[in-house]
Scaffold this active site. Structure first.
Site, PDB file in Angstrom:
ATOM      1  N   LYS A  45       0.751  -1.181   0.006  1.00 53.63           N
ATOM      2  CA  LYS A  45       0.025  -0.117  -0.089  1.00 53.63           C
ATOM      3  C   LYS A  45       0.707   1.219  -0.036  1.00 53.63           C
ATOM      4  O   LYS A  45       0.404   2.099  -0.445  1.00 53.63           O
ATOM      5  CB  LYS A  45      -0.985   0.206   1.327  1.00 53.63           C
ATOM      6  CG  LYS A  45      -1.956  -1.171   1.282  1.00 53.63           C
ATOM      7  CD  LYS A  45      -2.740  -0.940   2.882  1.00 53.63           C
ATOM      8  CE  LYS A  45      -3.587  -2.124   3.006  1.00 53.63           C
ATOM      9  NZ  LYS A  45      -4.217  -1.898   4.386  1.00 53.63           N
ATOM     10  N   ASP A 101       7.763   3.306  -2.354  1.00 52.43           N
ATOM     11  CA  ASP A 101       7.813   4.363  -1.265  1.00 52.43           C
ATOM     12  C   ASP A 101       9.104   4.516  -0.678  1.00 52.43           C
ATOM     13  O   ASP A 101       9.737   5.492  -0.242  1.00 52.43           O
ATOM     14  CB  ASP A 101       6.547   4.446  -0.126  1.00 52.43           C
ATOM     15  CG  ASP A 101       6.292   3.196   0.455  1.00 52.43           C
ATOM     16  OD1 ASP A 101       6.684   2.044  -0.239  1.00 52.43           O
ATOM     17  OD2 ASP A 101       6.001   2.934   1.618  1.00 52.43           O
ATOM     18  N   ASP A 104      14.299  -0.092   2.661  1.00 52.61           N
ATOM     19  CA  ASP A 104      14.779  -0.221   4.003  1.00 52.61           C
ATOM     20  C   ASP A 104      16.089  -1.385   3.948  1.00 52.61           C
ATOM     21  O   ASP A 104      17.097  -1.289   3.716  1.00 52.61           O
ATOM     22  CB  ASP A 104      13.791  -0.285   4.979  1.00 52.61           C
ATOM     23  CG  ASP A 104      14.362  -0.197   6.566  1.00 52.61           C
ATOM     24  OD1 ASP A 104      15.540  -0.290   6.476  1.00 52.61           O
ATOM     25  OD2 ASP A 104      13.593  -0.338   7.509  1.00 52.61           O
ATOM     26  N   PHE A 153      12.619   5.064  11.535  1.00 56.54           N
ATOM     27  CA  PHE A 153      11.241   4.550  11.229  1.00 56.54           C
ATOM     28  C   PHE A 153      10.327   5.706  10.902  1.00 56.54           C
ATOM     29  O   PHE A 153      10.209   6.586  11.693  1.00 56.54           O
ATOM     30  CB  PHE A 153      10.606   3.776  12.160  1.00 56.54           C
ATOM     31  CG  PHE A 153       9.299   3.064  11.755  1.00 56.54           C
ATOM     32  CD1 PHE A 153       9.249   1.929  11.272  1.00 56.54           C
ATOM     33  CD2 PHE A 153       8.001   3.620  11.994  1.00 56.54           C
ATOM     34  CE1 PHE A 153       8.170   1.189  10.568  1.00 56.54           C
ATOM     35  CE2 PHE A 153       7.084   3.075  11.398  1.00 56.54           C
ATOM     36  CZ  PHE A 153       6.803   1.926  10.686  1.00 56.54           C
ATOM     37  N   ASP A 160       2.677   4.076   6.864  1.00 59.72           N
ATOM     38  CA  ASP A 160       1.940   3.533   7.819  1.00 59.72           C
ATOM     39  C   ASP A 160       2.665   3.009   9.250  1.00 59.72           C
ATOM     40  O   ASP A 160       4.162   2.488   9.051  1.00 59.72           O
ATOM     41  CB  ASP A 160       0.871   2.617   7.653  1.00 59.72           C
ATOM     42  CG  ASP A 160       1.529   1.121   7.808  1.00 59.72           C
ATOM     43  OD1 ASP A 160       2.658   0.958   6.919  1.00 59.72           O
ATOM     44  OD2 ASP A 160       1.169   0.262   8.190  1.00 59.72           O
TER      45      ASP A 160
HETATM   46  C1  PRP Z   1       6.877  -1.231   3.381  1.00 59.60           C
HETATM   47  C2  PRP Z   1       7.244  -0.385   2.088  1.00 59.60           C
HETATM   48  C3  PRP Z   1       8.317  -0.956   1.350  1.00 59.60           C
HETATM   49  C4  PRP Z   1       8.948  -1.942   2.302  1.00 59.60           C
HETATM   50  C5  PRP Z   1      10.320  -1.381   2.442  1.00 59.60           C
HETATM   51  O1  PRP Z   1       6.043  -2.065   3.076  1.00 59.60           O
HETATM   52  O2  PRP Z   1       6.230  -0.125   1.526  1.00 59.60           O
HETATM   53  O3  PRP Z   1       7.487  -2.162   0.570  1.00 59.60           O
HETATM   54  O4  PRP Z   1       8.233  -1.887   3.600  1.00 59.60           O
HETATM   55  O5  PRP Z   1      11.048  -2.406   3.511  1.00 59.60           O
HETATM   56  P1  PRP Z   1      12.123  -3.357   3.365  1.00 59.60           P
HETATM   57  O6  PRP Z   1      13.080  -2.743   2.166  1.00 59.60           O
HETATM   58  O7  PRP Z   1      12.837  -3.538   4.685  1.00 59.60           O
HETATM   59  O8  PRP Z   1      11.569  -4.605   2.698  1.00 59.60           O
HETATM   60  P2  PRP Z   1       4.916  -2.952   4.179  1.00 59.60           P
HETATM   61  O9  PRP Z   1       5.609  -4.338   4.434  1.00 59.60           O
HETATM   62  O10 PRP Z   1       5.203  -1.970   5.470  1.00 59.60           O
HETATM   63  O11 PRP Z   1       3.608  -3.013   3.580  1.00 59.60           O
HETATM   64  P3  PRP Z   1       2.700  -1.556   3.282  1.00 59.60           P
HETATM   65  O12 PRP Z   1       3.382  -1.198   2.216  1.00 59.60           O
HETATM   66  O13 PRP Z   1       1.564  -2.303   3.031  1.00 59.60           O
HETATM   67  O14 PRP Z   1       2.754  -0.752   4.304  1.00 59.60           O
END
Ligand code: PRP
Length: 184
Positions: A45, A101, A104, A153, A160
């Site tokens: 999302k 977005d 990390d 964070f 979110d």
């Molecule tokens: C978040 C964000 C990225 C991912 C990055 O997604 O939107 O897709 O984490 O983190 P990483 O590089 O450590 O893998 P999340 O799993 O929170 O889902 P969401 O987008 O639905 O909030």
């Protein structure tokens, strides 16, 4: 300063700076894809607001697809497992621009790149609004990075904390130290 789900967050990136970053990303992408019709693949999302702003500035004859990837759930640290939906994608022979977005740990992106490449696109590039330090060591084509940030964070502008804060127009960083994603 705001509070979400019992955690304090401070203003981190103001909407004016976000708009500036998005504008510059759109300029670069528009030039690079001038003779192409890319498939803009939005990672839900978190990327929905960034993608909406970016797409409106691209002025390209692109198509739009969406993909759901999640690994954080209600936590501030990655679960280590990335769930991707839907299981199939129609991008064969297409130039894919994947819109994220934030990168990390890079686990999500690594899984997504593997998934998209299995569907045989003509090319694959990634644009991310934000990237944390581990993103520098990724062996994936992270072509467009809006802004590099330290390992804090963040929420807002689509992102979110346990599903709260996505609609905030600015980006906020958590104030209290937590393990995993807190300041180095
Ligand atoms: C978040 C964000 C990225 C991912 C990055 O997604 O939107 O897709 O984490 O983190 P990483 O590089 O450590 O893998 P999340 O799993 O929170 O889902 P969401 O987008 O639905 O909030």
């Amino acid at each position: 300063r705001i509070e979400l789900n019992g955690r304090a967050f401070r203003l981190f990136i103001q909407r004016e700076e976000i708009a500036h970053v998005v504008h510059h990303l759109a300029q670069r992408i528009r030039q690079d894809y001038a003779d192409k019709e890319p498939v803009c693949l939005i990672v839900l999302k978190g990327a929905f607001i960034f993608a909406a702003d970016l797409l409106r500035q691209l002025s390209l004859p692109c198509t739009v697809e969406m993909i759901r990837a999640r690994s954080y759930g209600a936590e501030m640290t990655s679960s280590g497992t990335v769930q991707i939906e839907p299981p199939v994608l129609n991008v064969r022979g297409k130039d894919v621009l994947l819109i994220e977005d934030i990168v990390d740990t890079g686990l999500t992106l690594r899984a997504l790149v593997r998934f998209v490449e299995e569907h045989q696109p003509a090319s694959l590039r990634i644009v991310t609004l934000l990237a944390k330090p581990p993103a520098r060591h990724l062996r994936v084509p992270l072509t467009y990075i809006g802004k590099e940030i330290p390992s804090v964070f963040v929420v807002g502008y689509g992102m979110d904390y346990a599903e709260s804060g996505r609609g905030l127009p600015d980006i906020y960083a958590v104030e209290t130290s937590v393990s995993g994603q807190s300041p180095p």
